[in-house]
Enzyme design. Structure first.
Site, PDB file in Angstrom:
ATOM      1  N   GLU A  43      -4.319 -96.127-130.097  1.00  0.00           N
ATOM      2  CA  GLU A  43      -4.221 -97.154-131.134  1.00  0.00           C
ATOM      3  C   GLU A  43      -3.071 -96.874-132.102  1.00  0.00           C
ATOM      4  O   GLU A  43      -2.378 -97.795-132.539  1.00  0.00           O
ATOM      5  CB  GLU A  43      -5.543 -97.270-131.890  1.00  0.00           C
ATOM      6  CG  GLU A  43      -6.663 -97.897-131.084  1.00  0.00           C
ATOM      7  CD  GLU A  43      -6.367 -99.317-130.658  1.00  0.00           C
ATOM      8  OE1 GLU A  43      -5.589-100.010-131.353  1.00  0.00           O
ATOM      9  OE2 GLU A  43      -6.893 -99.743-129.621  1.00  0.00           O
ATOM     10  N   TYR A 126      -7.484-102.261-139.253  1.00  0.00           N
ATOM     11  CA  TYR A 126      -7.440-102.596-137.830  1.00  0.00           C
ATOM     12  C   TYR A 126      -7.763-101.378-136.966  1.00  0.00           C
ATOM     13  O   TYR A 126      -8.610-101.447-136.063  1.00  0.00           O
ATOM     14  CB  TYR A 126      -6.063-103.144-137.434  1.00  0.00           C
ATOM     15  CG  TYR A 126      -5.913-103.192-135.927  1.00  0.00           C
ATOM     16  CD1 TYR A 126      -6.488-104.222-135.195  1.00  0.00           C
ATOM     17  CD2 TYR A 126      -5.262-102.169-135.235  1.00  0.00           C
ATOM     18  CE1 TYR A 126      -6.407-104.255-133.811  1.00  0.00           C
ATOM     19  CE2 TYR A 126      -5.180-102.190-133.853  1.00  0.00           C
ATOM     20  CZ  TYR A 126      -5.754-103.230-133.149  1.00  0.00           C
ATOM     21  OH  TYR A 126      -5.684-103.242-131.771  1.00  0.00           O
ATOM     22  N   ASP A 144      -5.692-108.093-133.538  1.00  0.00           N
ATOM     23  CA  ASP A 144      -4.258-107.837-133.430  1.00  0.00           C
ATOM     24  C   ASP A 144      -3.559-109.160-133.131  1.00  0.00           C
ATOM     25  O   ASP A 144      -4.162-110.240-133.217  1.00  0.00           O
ATOM     26  CB  ASP A 144      -3.968-106.782-132.354  1.00  0.00           C
ATOM     27  CG  ASP A 144      -4.282-107.283-130.941  1.00  0.00           C
ATOM     28  OD1 ASP A 144      -4.838-108.398-130.791  1.00  0.00           O
ATOM     29  OD2 ASP A 144      -3.957-106.564-129.977  1.00  0.00           O
TER      30      ASP A 144
END
Length: 348
Positions: A43, A126, A144
């Site tokens: 990520e 996020y 996203d």
């Protein structure tokens, strides 16, 4: 809404993309759990970077530092060199900071708690949501660019980004199921990456073909709307590439803060807007000459144009800044992309 989630999960079970950090849905159903370290690593690397660009870096990092404890114990310079070329170098610095906090404060295990994840260096909403859902199957929304596009089309939402972000996030949250939230998060991202693509979406094979409001309205191709971006300014600078007669290269480690922070690079001037305003004092007295051509590189907020100066340096050279790196210990691949472009220009 929950029925839509079930439909998408059924599609994902068949069509999930294969990625080195992902546990396939069949393996997960058989009891294989995602590695939070691998999820976190992927990520961070995927922030503003494509899957294609990240895959080789991810494999290299996981091979060299297979656990978060291994990464926490690594030398800063080794990690920064391994990251070279991936861009957005603050991510590499935060990678080390986060790994060390996880080892020191959490016993080498990522916390299975969204709030605790948010307190770790380099992890924002996020990334915390992605780790919480994908690694620990906690029902947190993950949004996203792919998810924003899917939600904008599914609901025919014409509010332009970035103003539309909270609207699209609310839509995504309403669809996030309590069961298999991690697989669902990855399913929406896969849908956006492979079918609901920015150009020419393949609506005919989409699992959400029937309920997609933008498909019905004929507006899918135009969504999501985006507020026009301002033109990027141009900055100018100079770098000095000096090689000593014994083959050693004059390099410097850039300050931790700022662009390319902590990375190895060539000594140079500040990067300024006006061509004639930049200081051009070289790092050491020598017969410097300009290489024909210039380096052009684009950062997030500006374009950069660099003049490149080269010189052969005597053994007695005493630079004002930087340090000499023996020829056998120097690898252009350890440099960030803009610095490697400068080196490549001298090779031409």
């Amino acid at each position: 809404m929950r029925d839509l989630s079930a439909e998408l999960l059924g599609w994902y079970d068949v069509h999930a993309r294969k990625m080195p950090w992902r546990v396939p849905p069949a393996d997960k159903a058989a009891g294989v759990r995602p590695d939070p370290y691998a999820v976190w690593m992927s990520e961070i690397m995927l922030q503003q970077t494509t899957v294609a660009a990240v895959t080789a870096y991810f494999r290299a990092f996981i091979t060299r530092w297979p656990t978060v404890s291994d990464l926490a114990a690594a030398e800063d310079a080794d990690v920064m060199a391994a990251w070279a070329g991936l861009g957005y170098y603050a991510r590499a610095r935060n990678l080390l900071k986060c790994a060390r906090v996880v080892v020191k404060e959490h016993g080498g295990a990522f916390p299975a708690d969204h709030a605790a994840l948010l307190r770790l260096p380099g992890i924002g909403p996020y990334t915390a949501g992605a780790i919480a859902s994908i690694a620990f199957d906690l029902p947190h929304v993950v949004v996203d660019g792919n998810v924003e596009r899917v939600m904008a089309r599914l609901h025919d939402e014409h509010t332009p980004l970035p103003a539309a972000k909270p609207i699209l996030t609310a839509h995504a949250e309403a669809l996030t199921p309590a069961e298999r939230p991690g697989d669902y998060a990855q399913a929406v991202m896969d849908l956006g990456a492979t079918i609901c693509s920015p150009k020419s979406p393949a609506c005919g094979i989409c699992p959400w073909h029937a309920p997609c409001a933008a498909r019905v309205a004929g507006t899918a191709q135009d969504l999501p709307k985006k507020t026009p971006k301002q033109a990027k300014p141009v900055r100018h600078g100079t770098v000095y590439i000096g090689q000593r007669v014994d083959g050693a290269w004059l390099l410097e480690t850039r300050p931790d803060k700022g662009l390319l922070g902590g990375m190895l690079g060539w000594p140079g001037s500040d990067w300024v807007a006006a061509t004639g305003a930049r200081p051009t004092a070289p790092p050491v007295d020598a017969d410097w000459r300009m290489v024909p051509g210039e380096v052009r590189h684009t950062f997030t907020h500006f374009h950069l144009m660099l003049d490149v100066m080269i010189a052969a340096l005597p053994m007695t050279a005493d630079p004002d800044r930087g340090h000499f790196v023996p020829h056998e210990r120097f690898s252009p691949s350890d440099l960030p992309t803009v610095m490697r472009k400068a080196f490549d220009l001298t090779r031409k």
